[in-house]
Scaffold this active site. Structure first.
Site, mmCIF file in Angstrom:
data_model
loop_
_atom_site.group_PDB
_atom_site.id
_atom_site.type_symbol
_atom_site.label_atom_id
_atom_site.label_comp_id
_atom_site.label_asym_id
_atom_site.label_seq_id
_atom_site.Cartn_x
_atom_site.Cartn_y
_atom_site.Cartn_z
ATOM 1 N N LYS A 114 40.109 44.481 43.618
ATOM 2 C CA LYS A 114 40.896 43.287 43.933
ATOM 3 C C LYS A 114 41.543 43.498 45.300
ATOM 4 O O LYS A 114 42.361 44.404 45.455
ATOM 5 C CB LYS A 114 41.959 43.074 42.853
ATOM 6 C CG LYS A 114 42.694 41.755 42.953
ATOM 7 C CD LYS A 114 43.498 41.503 41.682
ATOM 8 C CE LYS A 114 44.425 40.321 41.826
ATOM 9 N NZ LYS A 114 45.225 40.128 40.600
ATOM 10 N N GLY A 127 41.251 37.087 51.214
ATOM 11 C CA GLY A 127 40.545 38.047 50.372
ATOM 12 C C GLY A 127 41.261 39.376 50.209
ATOM 13 O O GLY A 127 40.716 40.307 49.625
ATOM 14 N N ARG A 191 35.587 34.470 32.455
ATOM 15 C CA ARG A 191 36.786 33.731 32.026
ATOM 16 C C ARG A 191 36.433 32.431 31.316
ATOM 17 O O ARG A 191 35.305 31.952 31.423
ATOM 18 C CB ARG A 191 37.610 33.364 33.277
ATOM 19 C CG ARG A 191 38.086 34.552 34.041
ATOM 20 C CD ARG A 191 37.697 34.450 35.523
ATOM 21 N NE ARG A 191 37.865 35.748 36.178
ATOM 22 C CZ ARG A 191 39.025 36.228 36.571
ATOM 23 N NH1 ARG A 191 40.108 35.492 36.458
ATOM 24 N NH2 ARG A 191 39.122 37.432 37.091
ATOM 25 N N ASP A 261 41.441 29.724 34.331
ATOM 26 C CA ASP A 261 40.664 30.724 35.071
ATOM 27 C C ASP A 261 41.258 32.123 34.896
ATOM 28 O O ASP A 261 40.624 33.107 35.290
ATOM 29 C CB ASP A 261 40.579 30.373 36.564
ATOM 30 C CG ASP A 261 41.932 30.063 37.169
ATOM 31 O OD1 ASP A 261 42.571 29.096 36.716
ATOM 32 O OD2 ASP A 261 42.368 30.787 38.073
HETATM 33 P P1 AMP Z 1 45.177 33.846 41.065
HETATM 34 O O1 AMP Z 1 46.372 32.965 41.146
HETATM 35 O O2 AMP Z 1 45.375 35.217 41.664
HETATM 36 O O3 AMP Z 1 44.576 33.910 39.691
HETATM 37 O O4 AMP Z 1 44.084 33.177 42.027
HETATM 38 C C1 AMP Z 1 43.628 31.862 41.898
HETATM 39 C C2 AMP Z 1 42.440 31.669 42.781
HETATM 40 O O5 AMP Z 1 42.793 31.895 44.149
HETATM 41 C C3 AMP Z 1 41.280 32.611 42.501
HETATM 42 O O6 AMP Z 1 40.088 31.920 42.784
HETATM 43 C C4 AMP Z 1 41.521 33.717 43.490
HETATM 44 O O7 AMP Z 1 40.362 34.455 43.758
HETATM 45 C C5 AMP Z 1 42.018 32.938 44.698
HETATM 46 N N1 AMP Z 1 42.854 33.755 45.586
HETATM 47 C C6 AMP Z 1 44.104 34.203 45.358
HETATM 48 N N2 AMP Z 1 44.555 34.930 46.396
HETATM 49 C C7 AMP Z 1 43.568 34.953 47.320
HETATM 50 C C8 AMP Z 1 43.407 35.529 48.621
HETATM 51 N N3 AMP Z 1 44.381 36.246 49.188
HETATM 52 N N4 AMP Z 1 42.243 35.328 49.269
HETATM 53 C C9 AMP Z 1 41.257 34.609 48.716
HETATM 54 N N5 AMP Z 1 41.343 34.043 47.515
HETATM 55 C C10 AMP Z 1 42.479 34.198 46.803
HETATM 56 MG MG MG Z 2 43.158 34.516 38.736
#
Ligand code: AMP
Ligand code: MG
Length: 502
Positions: A114, A127, A191, A261
């Site tokens: 991650k 990312g 998921r 998700d």
């Molecule tokens: P999360 O809230 O961490 O579950 O993320 C929700 C969505 O946003 C998922 O598709 C993650 O992969 C994407 N996401 C969260 N943070 C980042 C980041 N820094 N760069 C790219 N995608 C992100």
């Molecule tokens: Mg997530």
């Protein structure tokens, strides 16, 4: 060690590798690779997990995605999801990179990084992940495991040697923070939203392929060759999700972002973000600043939210069934499983022998008393388990946060409880099931502060402490992680409230 990428063999993928963020219709994954890191360094290593996965090598280059082992095939998974109740369509692994599955004695286990860089699903994100959120995920997922609540595990934490820009307060004042990568494991990171994505696009064949893959690979007791098989599998998914959320409720955990998700098809706690642990009991508490307007993911709402999420999964999988009608029974099974798990939790936590109907009122009134006097939920029960049975003593232990607590109401409730158990609660069961230690946000923050300065002593101490959550250890006496919530934690960012910025 034997590595493979079973999802890539079983489901259709993106014909293009890597590349810019985009919509990837009809696919379950995209091949991509980790960004080059100037100086990956291994800071935390989970030796026990590494051994159980077949003596994985403690190597920063490996667990930052800079070096691959034969059989690894790095890819990002495509999924969608309902975020805060609204369908968001394609999300996907925007900063998660699956290296592959390791064939361990305990079963095929996915290893995912991650924060290893951009993928086709990064949308506007970079990312990356920052040290503070990575350390929180590493320690909290391991704590969850040792508390006995189903969860993904953490194998390693590497710093990347690169800073990441984050607007932590969403107030237009971004700052640079150290970047990090956690390697985490689960049977798979598929998921609810993985199925929803395919259903939303009407990709019935791909949905079927994903379902057959998940069940054939990870569910030896199930098949999905007909409707009855699908219903039996989904009933298990629902019941496991009930077990998971009942574990959160009993230990005062609030996930904070229960979007579909973030719901594992294996019933595991995944995607640790702006989570928190209940301190002063408050059913409406949410640790996530983004959740404040509606408090959708507040402590007391979690069982219903998981039920709502299960319903969204059922709607998606219905596409692959001849007659989806029997799916109603899955929701009944969820409710039943949660009710039973909840009652079992209270029987254990209150040292009862069995559950009586009248105990519902005892539990409800305990929650009222805890809320009214701002009592620290889990520690109160732990004190009761250790024979501390007066309001005065609870206050002296610092576990009552109200400035003017209703001590007589607390004593009255304790009196009722003692009467209920005939003066002899089953304290050994209570002590076995009510933890001494859970990693509160303010405790994690102290470890983060030091780690950001290059001192990992506190993080390592917590990684050891959390392995025995139900034991009161000699080192707990006056330890920096012990005791009630300090005054400063009320206002310090990252302690009482967190943003999604990570
Ligand atoms: P999360 O809230 O961490 O579950 O993320 C929700 C969505 O946003 C998922 O598709 C993650 O992969 C994407 N996401 C969260 N943070 C980042 C980041 N820094 N760069 C790219 N995608 C992100
Ligand atoms: Mg997530």
């Amino acid at each position: 060690m034997d590595w493979s990428a079973p999802l890539l063999r079983a489901t259709p993928g993106d014909p293009v590798s890597g590349g810019n963020p985009r919509h990837v219709p009809g696919a379950c994954w995209s091949r991509c690779s980790a960004t080059a890191m100037p100086k990956p360094e291994l800071r935390l290593w989970n030796g026990g997990l590494a051994t159980s996965l077949g003596d994985l090598e403690a190597d920063a280059a490996l667990w930052s995605g800079q070096r691959l082992i034969e059989g690894m095939d790095p890819h990002a998974h495509r999924y969608g999801g309902h975020q805060f109740g609204n369908w968001a369509h394609q999300l996907g692994d925007g900063r998660a990179l699956t290296l592959g599955h390791v064939n361990a004695a305990s079963g095929l286990t996915e290893v995912q990084l991650k924060g290893a860089g951009r993928t086709p699903y990064s949308r506007r994100g970079d990312g990356r992940a920052v040290l503070r959120s990575s350390l929180r995920e590493f320690l909290c997922s391991e704590a969850m495991h040792h508390l006995g609540v189903p969860t993904s595990r953490a194998l390693s934490l590497c710093t990347t040697g690169e800073d990441v820009r984050r607007d932590m307060f969403y107030d237009g004042r971004p700052a640079m923070e150290p970047g990090a990568i956690v390697a985490r494991t689960a049977p798979s990171f598929v998921r609810f939203g993985s199925f929803q994505m395919l259903a939303a696009d009407g990709d019935e064949d791909v949905l079927r392929a994903l379902m057959h893959h998940v069940v054939a690979t990870h569910e030896p007791d199930h098949h999905v060759n007909d409707d009855a098989g699908i219903v039996a599998w989904l009933t298990d998914v629902a019941e496991r999700s009930a077990t998971m959320v009942s574990g959160w409720m009993r230990h005062g955990f609030v996930h904070g972002v229960m979007n579909t998700d973030n719901m594992s098809i294996h019933g595991l706690t995944i995607d640790y973000g702006p989570f928190g642990w209940l301190e002063a009991h408050d059913p409406s508490w949410t640790p996530n600043t983004t959740d404040l307007p509606g408090r959708r993911y507040r402590y007391a709402a979690q069982p219903d939210v998981v039920g709502w999420n299960v319903a969204r999964l059922l709607e998606a999988v219905a596409l692959a069934m001849d007659d989806p009608e029997p799916l109603h029974g899955v929701l009944d099974a969820y409710r039943e499983a949660y009710r039973n798990a909840r009652q079992q939790a209270w029987v254990e936590r209150l040292g009862l022998s069995t559950w009586n109907e009248a105990d519902e009122a005892l539990v409800r009134d305990l929650q009222h008393v805890m809320h009214a006097s701002q009592i620290d939920h889990v520690p109160m029960l732990r004190h009761l388990a250790e024979g501390v049975t007066t309001a005065e003593a609870l206050r002296d232990a610092g576990r009552i946060y109200a400035t003017e607590p209703d001590l007589s109401a607390i004593d009255a409730w304790i009196g009722r409880w003692l009467e209920r158990v005939g003066g002899t609660p089953d304290t050994s069961t209570m002590q076995r099931t009510v933890p001494v230690f859970t990693p509160r946000n303010w405790v994690l923050q102290l470890a983060i502060d030091d780690a950001e300065r290059g001192d990992w002593t506190k993080a390592e101490a917590l990684a050891t402490r959390l392995m025995r959550p139900f034991e009161r250890l000699p080192e707990d006496e006056d330890a920096w992680w012990s005791g009630p919530r300090p005054e400063w934690a009320m206002t310090r960012p990252g302690c009482s409230m967190l943003s999604c910025s990570s």
